[in-house]
Design an enzyme around this catalytic site. Structure first.
Site, PDB file in Angstrom:
ATOM      1  CG  ASP A   8      -1.483   1.480   1.682  1.00 44.97           C
ATOM      2  OD1 ASP A   8      -2.253   2.015   0.716  1.00 44.97           O
ATOM      3  OD2 ASP A   8      -1.412   1.798   2.560  1.00 44.97           O
ATOM      4  CG  ASP A  10      -1.513   7.746   0.156  1.00 53.15           C
ATOM      5  OD1 ASP A  10      -2.230   7.733  -0.716  1.00 53.15           O
ATOM      6  OD2 ASP A  10      -0.490   8.635   0.393  1.00 53.15           O
TER       7      ASP A  10
HETATM    8  C1  XBP Z   1      -5.327   6.258   0.525  1.00 43.66           C
HETATM    9  C2  XBP Z   1      -6.129   7.043   0.058  1.00 43.66           C
HETATM   10  C3  XBP Z   1      -6.167   8.102  -0.750  1.00 43.66           C
HETATM   11  C4  XBP Z   1      -5.356   9.164  -0.233  1.00 43.66           C
HETATM   12  C5  XBP Z   1      -5.652  10.755  -1.071  1.00 43.66           C
HETATM   13  O1  XBP Z   1      -4.601   5.465  -0.245  1.00 43.66           O
HETATM   14  O2  XBP Z   1      -7.354   6.875   0.181  1.00 43.66           O
HETATM   15  O3  XBP Z   1      -7.576   8.588  -1.261  1.00 43.66           O
HETATM   16  O4  XBP Z   1      -5.868   9.653   1.287  1.00 43.66           O
HETATM   17  O5  XBP Z   1      -5.135  10.341  -2.247  1.00 43.66           O
HETATM   18  P1  XBP Z   1      -3.622   4.197  -0.093  1.00 43.66           P
HETATM   19  P2  XBP Z   1      -5.889  10.936  -3.710  1.00 43.66           P
HETATM   20  O6  XBP Z   1      -3.819   3.921   1.498  1.00 43.66           O
HETATM   21  O7  XBP Z   1      -4.551   3.079  -0.745  1.00 43.66           O
HETATM   22  O8  XBP Z   1      -2.497   4.206  -0.528  1.00 43.66           O
HETATM   23  O9  XBP Z   1      -6.566  12.272  -3.378  1.00 43.66           O
HETATM   24  O10 XBP Z   1      -4.963  10.722  -4.700  1.00 43.66           O
HETATM   25  O11 XBP Z   1      -7.201   9.801  -3.583  1.00 43.66           O
HETATM   26 MG    MG Z   2      -2.964   3.410   3.347  1.00 40.81          MG
END
Ligand code: XBP
Ligand code: MG
Length: 235
Positions: A8, A10
């Protein structure tokens, strides 16, 4: 033997959500909207993954007097594009480092011939910005598959992105492990049948991680992680 690790982004590769939150607020200000997502509100909004989906969730469930413009989808898309501009600029300035142990894990696993992949809800631009700083210009050479953003119809907690990555890898779920940070992410990876390890952060510390193989604060102790995950990697 584990053939692939699926990461993953973020909250897992880096603690990025504060950067996202600030970037959303900058986009709102650019658009002349008096919306401000403080950390407490953002914590609630993180229930919905995907920035465009999160903006729509905010409008539907937290705003009472907002009259949607006729081209509502375009309005949200444009707002999110401005946000992504702010975010990639912020990340490009090196403001958000990779989390402890992540760079070492990626290089150790890649050197040992373990296939690496990404399964994230965020946009490809955001992934490139983060990993170009964190892993260098040739970061993409380290990953066999990069599953991100809108390539699947349903974002996490749906398992779609993990099924997409498994299909591109040509591997079975049992050949892989996933690294996640949130309840939504865990539901997605478990939904695809993938053994999942969690590293928490201040937004996800109190999430329900039932079903995870193990939960760590972070990967600063890679020896412990390698032993737990059954990875025969040098430490
Ligand atoms: C985390 C998310 C993303 C980010 C914001 O993604 O849900 O939406 O919060 O980025 P993950 P965007 O944990 O799956 O990496 O605005 O580009 O969506
Ligand atoms: Mg994440």
């Amino acid at each position: 033997m584990i053939k692939a690790i699926i990461f993953d982004v973020d909250g897992t590769l880096a603690d990025t959500e504060e950067g996202h939150r600030v970037s959303f607020n900058k986009a709102f200000a650019d658009a002349g909207l008096d919306w401000n997502w403080d950390a407490a509100l953002y914590d609630k909004l993180l229930k919905v993954t995907g920035g465009k989906e999160r903006i729509k969730y905010f409008i539907s469930d937290f705003l009472t007097d907002f009259s949607k413009p006729a081209d509502f989808d375009d309005f949200v898309k444009n707002l999110h594009a401005i946000k992504t501009q702010h975010y990639t600029t912020m990340i490009g300035n090196g403001n958000v480092p990779l989390r402890p142990g992540i760079k070492q894990l990626i290089h150790d696993a890649h050197a040992a011939g373990i296939t690496l992949a990404i399964a994230t809800t965020t946009t490809p631009e955001n992934v490139s910005a983060l990993l170009e700083v964190g892993l260098g210009k040739k970061w993409a050479d380290l990953f066999a598959v990069n599953g991100c953003g809108d390539i699947v119809p349903h974002k996490k907690p749906a398992p779609d992105i993990y099924f997409w990555v498994l299909e591109k890898l040509g591997l079975k779920a049992s050949d892989c492990i996933a690294l996640e940070d949130s309840e939504n992410g865990l539901h997605a990876s478990l939904g695809a049948g993938i053994k999942t390890y969690i590293t928490t952060n201040h937004y996800t510390r109190n999430h329900n991680f039932e079903g995870a193989a193990a939960v760590f604060d972070d990967l600063s102790d890679l020896t412990m992680f390698y032993q737990s995950a059954g990875l025969a990697l040098p430490r």
